[in-house]
Design an enzyme around this catalytic site. Sequence first.
Site: not given
Length: 311
Positions: A128, A181
């Site tokens: 992530e 993101t």
Amino acid sequence: MKKVRVFAPASIANLGCGFDIMGLALDEVGDILEMTASEGEGISIQNKTSVPLPDDIEENVITPVIRKFFQMTGLSGHIDVAICQKIYPGSGIGSSAASSAAAAYGMNELYDCPLSDEEMVVCAMEGENLASGGYHADNAAPALLGGIILIRGYEPLDMIQLPIPGNFYCAVVHPEIVVSTKAARSILPKAVPMHDAISQWGNVGGLVAGLYSGNIGLVGRAMKDSVAEPYRKQFIPGFDQLREQILSSGSMAMNISGSGPSVFSLSDKREIAHRAGEIMKKHFTAHGINCDVYVVKVTNKGAKLLAHEVL
């Protein structure tokens, strides 16, 4: 040599008010990896899907997860990874988290499970970080553990599995708009006005209370975002109008899924979720945007082993 085939589900992060601290797992949709461990050292990654992924393994979220596993356990080996099923990147339903969670779970299975659930989440957070430039577990934790997860704190990692009261269904629409993101995070303000912070804190508390008490109305009222959504909704054409239609159709809430551009609605009845999915598809089609719609149940199932083989 050992070989495993593992699955990790798609997920929805934030749930409106829970920016970076809440997420849930979705049934049926997710990533499948085949991972083989042999003697030696090194990593190879082969993409067997039609989804475009980086050719350089240093840009693939699986790589730092594998390295973190070896660092945490002191183990070693050569890992060959085949990506057999992949959520489209930038979809807003936890694409990077599904691969990261599957990789962490697969490594743990290959080496006879030396890591706890929490430690596997720490591994998955490395992926992530590569994808978004930050260590967060709101997608990775539900992708690994299933259900609805609250991240109470990150230093140290402290996770709480929240109850799912009755049947929860999500209608998720993924419009063919790519929102990275990193880009979605870059537009957020560095400071939050006190009024917005107070509203957000109240909603987080209300959402947790609603889940524990089974108060569906409270869950719906609490799933509101005063921090990220006002800025991120600019990426989604007609967002406010779509929300009005979705709530009028009987859904309890509608929010951006993670950093977007996917949008999800939450319902306690399957037929309402299907109705919301139809509204979403019609909305984006009217804006000339192709989209995929999923109507799935919120699941308590996280990453799982599909096959195990000693070669």
